[in-house]
Design a protein around this motif. Structure first.
Motif, mmCIF file in Angstrom:
data_model
loop_
_atom_site.group_PDB
_atom_site.id
_atom_site.type_symbol
_atom_site.label_atom_id
_atom_site.label_comp_id
_atom_site.label_asym_id
_atom_site.label_seq_id
_atom_site.Cartn_x
_atom_site.Cartn_y
_atom_site.Cartn_z
ATOM 1 N N ARG A 98 -7.759 -29.204 -44.022
ATOM 2 C CA ARG A 98 -7.649 -28.234 -42.930
ATOM 3 C C ARG A 98 -7.453 -29.036 -41.641
ATOM 4 O O ARG A 98 -8.408 -29.588 -41.099
ATOM 5 C CB ARG A 98 -8.911 -27.362 -42.853
ATOM 6 C CG ARG A 98 -9.132 -26.469 -44.066
ATOM 7 C CD ARG A 98 -10.487 -25.784 -44.015
ATOM 8 N NE ARG A 98 -11.569 -26.709 -44.323
ATOM 9 C CZ ARG A 98 -12.867 -26.410 -44.160
ATOM 10 N NH1 ARG A 98 -13.226 -25.238 -43.674
ATOM 11 N NH2 ARG A 98 -13.790 -27.291 -44.475
ATOM 12 N N ASN A 99 -6.218 -29.134 -41.175
ATOM 13 C CA ASN A 99 -5.890 -29.968 -40.027
ATOM 14 C C ASN A 99 -5.757 -29.145 -38.750
ATOM 15 O O ASN A 99 -5.066 -28.121 -38.728
ATOM 16 C CB ASN A 99 -4.569 -30.707 -40.271
ATOM 17 C CG ASN A 99 -4.687 -31.774 -41.340
ATOM 18 O OD1 ASN A 99 -5.183 -32.864 -41.081
ATOM 19 N ND2 ASN A 99 -4.224 -31.462 -42.537
ATOM 20 N N VAL A 100 -6.399 -29.613 -37.681
ATOM 21 C CA VAL A 100 -6.215 -29.028 -36.355
ATOM 22 C C VAL A 100 -5.985 -30.168 -35.363
ATOM 23 O O VAL A 100 -6.361 -31.313 -35.613
ATOM 24 C CB VAL A 100 -7.423 -28.176 -35.907
ATOM 25 C CG1 VAL A 100 -7.692 -27.053 -36.889
ATOM 26 C CG2 VAL A 100 -8.672 -29.029 -35.732
ATOM 27 N N TYR A 101 -5.374 -29.831 -34.224
ATOM 28 C CA TYR A 101 -5.010 -30.849 -33.232
ATOM 29 C C TYR A 101 -5.546 -30.416 -31.875
ATOM 30 O O TYR A 101 -5.226 -29.333 -31.386
ATOM 31 C CB TYR A 101 -3.489 -31.034 -33.202
ATOM 32 C CG TYR A 101 -2.972 -31.549 -34.522
ATOM 33 C CD1 TYR A 101 -2.725 -32.897 -34.725
ATOM 34 C CD2 TYR A 101 -2.788 -30.677 -35.599
ATOM 35 C CE1 TYR A 101 -2.276 -33.380 -35.946
ATOM 36 C CE2 TYR A 101 -2.348 -31.142 -36.835
ATOM 37 C CZ TYR A 101 -2.100 -32.498 -36.998
ATOM 38 O OH TYR A 101 -1.684 -32.967 -38.216
ATOM 39 N N ARG A 109 -18.210 -24.662 -44.392
ATOM 40 C CA ARG A 109 -18.222 -25.692 -45.435
ATOM 41 C C ARG A 109 -17.242 -25.375 -46.563
ATOM 42 O O ARG A 109 -17.184 -24.258 -47.071
ATOM 43 C CB ARG A 109 -19.637 -25.841 -46.003
ATOM 44 C CG ARG A 109 -19.736 -26.926 -47.068
ATOM 45 C CD ARG A 109 -21.165 -27.184 -47.505
ATOM 46 N NE ARG A 109 -21.224 -28.148 -48.588
ATOM 47 C CZ ARG A 109 -21.100 -29.469 -48.431
ATOM 48 N NH1 ARG A 109 -20.929 -29.959 -47.237
ATOM 49 N NH2 ARG A 109 -21.173 -30.274 -49.470
ATOM 50 N N ASN A 110 -16.468 -26.390 -46.943
ATOM 51 C CA ASN A 110 -15.566 -26.298 -48.084
ATOM 52 C C ASN A 110 -15.388 -27.705 -48.652
ATOM 53 O O ASN A 110 -14.576 -28.486 -48.151
ATOM 54 C CB ASN A 110 -14.211 -25.718 -47.672
ATOM 55 C CG ASN A 110 -13.274 -25.551 -48.863
ATOM 56 O OD1 ASN A 110 -13.571 -25.990 -49.970
ATOM 57 N ND2 ASN A 110 -12.138 -24.909 -48.639
ATOM 58 N N PRO A 111 -16.156 -28.061 -49.703
ATOM 59 C CA PRO A 111 -16.099 -29.420 -50.258
ATOM 60 C C PRO A 111 -14.714 -29.818 -50.753
ATOM 61 O O PRO A 111 -14.411 -31.005 -50.850
ATOM 62 C CB PRO A 111 -17.099 -29.358 -51.426
ATOM 63 C CG PRO A 111 -17.986 -28.204 -51.110
ATOM 64 C CD PRO A 111 -17.121 -27.207 -50.403
ATOM 65 N N ASN A 112 -13.870 -28.836 -51.080
ATOM 66 C CA ASN A 112 -12.543 -29.131 -51.626
ATOM 67 C C ASN A 112 -11.487 -29.339 -50.546
ATOM 68 O O ASN A 112 -10.377 -29.804 -50.851
ATOM 69 C CB ASN A 112 -12.102 -27.994 -52.552
ATOM 70 C CG ASN A 112 -13.027 -27.833 -53.735
ATOM 71 O OD1 ASN A 112 -13.446 -28.817 -54.343
ATOM 72 N ND2 ASN A 112 -13.360 -26.593 -54.067
ATOM 73 N N ALA A 113 -11.802 -28.992 -49.315
ATOM 74 C CA ALA A 113 -10.819 -29.110 -48.233
ATOM 75 C C ALA A 113 -11.494 -29.594 -46.955
ATOM 76 O O ALA A 113 -12.011 -28.781 -46.177
ATOM 77 C CB ALA A 113 -10.120 -27.767 -48.002
#
Length: 343
Positions: free
Chosen positions: A161-164, A175-179
């Motif tokens: 999950r990318n933010v800038y 929380r999301n252990p997979n992402a």
């Protein structure tokens, strides 16, 4: 054809001065760049970049506003001209960036470039005098400070999950252990699974600062020279890191005002009566989650009688040290207590 000649060709294309053969070179360039990148991109990734590019071309030229009428030559030519200029502009801006990255043969860079493109779907700028709260689709809540902006995709990917961020924001991440949730701030990256933290990264500032309220945060530098070697640290609550943009140094530390971390149904009592100093410091360590180290073991024999309720941690430490003839200093993410001690 060298890079300078190719740049001139692109300029000629934008000016509408290319003949059919030169135009074909532009289209062949677009196709060949994706075909020649097999070691960097799989077929799905190639198709995703291609589809995304053409969707933007359509939306920025004829999508939703252009009407094509076969029998009206003036309208037809004007529409084709708009389409042509739009395609050229998108090719120059979008594909030229991808070309430069592929030329460097850097798999990590191409992944980051794709993420940058995706992150530009939505951009929020806070030009007001107060904080602005933004809720992302994954449940993450971002408190965007004034004179700050954040960009992110409409839909996060399954792996990251990318933010800038430009400026300052407080993140309360779902929380999301997979992402992992990844905040990009220029040369520094902050990566978490689920936690709350603050990032301060203004363009005119000499440093980037990350401080943690809860959970654990990985903070590391993005290095073009050695992408495999990350210069970074793991932060826990009440810890922070300052990254100096010029020296590229990461300096861990303690937040200015540490907060109580212990969850208790009743108020935490900081009243001590003839309590050994070691027990007093251990309680502070447990409550604030910060390491407090006694350098002179003779201090263990000292006892403390004091009411330290409703005082910030730094004031508590200062009063303790005055009482037992000691002093304290911060080194990195710990406090060190030293001195002759009581007699």
């Amino acid at each position: 054809m060298n890079q300078h000649e190719f740049d001139k060709l692109l300029e000629k294309y934008l000016a509408g001065e290319c003949d059919s053969e030169e135009e074909q070179l532009i289209w062949d360039w677009q196709e060949n760049m994706l075909k020649n990148s097999q070691i960097l991109l799989n077929s799905d990734e190639k198709e995703a970049i291609k589809n995304r590019l053409w969707n933007r071309i359509y939306n920025n030229t004829i999508g939703g506003t252009y009407t094509y009428e076969e029998d009206e030559e003036g309208t037809r030519n004007r529409g084709l001209k708009i389409l042509k200029w739009g395609i050229a502009a998108m090719l120059v801006i979008g594909l030229a960036n991808i070309f430069l990255i592929m030329k460097n043969n850097d798999a990590k860079a191409i992944a980051e470039a794709t993420a940058v493109t995706q992150a530009s779907d939505i951009e929020v700028k806070n030009t007001s005098a107060t904080d602005s709260e933004i809720k992302l689709e994954d449940g993450t809540v971002v408190t965007l400070k004034k004179n700050s902006s954040i960009s992110y995709p409409k839909h996060f990917g399954q792996k990251t999950r990318n933010v800038y961020l430009k400026g300052e924001a407080f993140f309360k991440v779902k929380r999301n252990p997979n992402a992992p949730f990844i905040v990009h701030t220029g040369e520094l990256v902050t990566e978490v699974l689920g936690t709350s933290f603050n990032v301060k990264s203004y363009d005119n500032s000499k440093a980037i600062e990350v401080s943690v309220t809860s959970g654990r945060v990985s903070v590391y530098e993005v290095s073009e020279k050695s992408p495999a070697k990350k210069n970074g640290v793991i932060l826990t609550p009440n810890q922070k890191v300052v990254f100096d943009k010029s020296s590229k140094k990461i300096m861990p530390g303690i937040v200015e005002n540490p907060v109580v971390l212990t969850v208790s149904p009743t108020k935490i009592d900081f009243i001590f009566e003839d309590t050994p100093l070691s027990q007093v410091l251990q309680k502070l360590k447990n409550v604030y989650g910060i390491e407090i180290i006694l350098e002179n073991q003779d201090l263990n024999h000292c006892e403390l009688t004091a009411d330290l309720n409703d005082l910030p941690l730094n004031t508590q430490l200062e009063l303790i040290c005055r009482t037992v003839n000691a002093r304290y200093e911060q080194r990195g993410t710990s406090y060190f207590v030293s001195g002759e001690g009581c007699k």
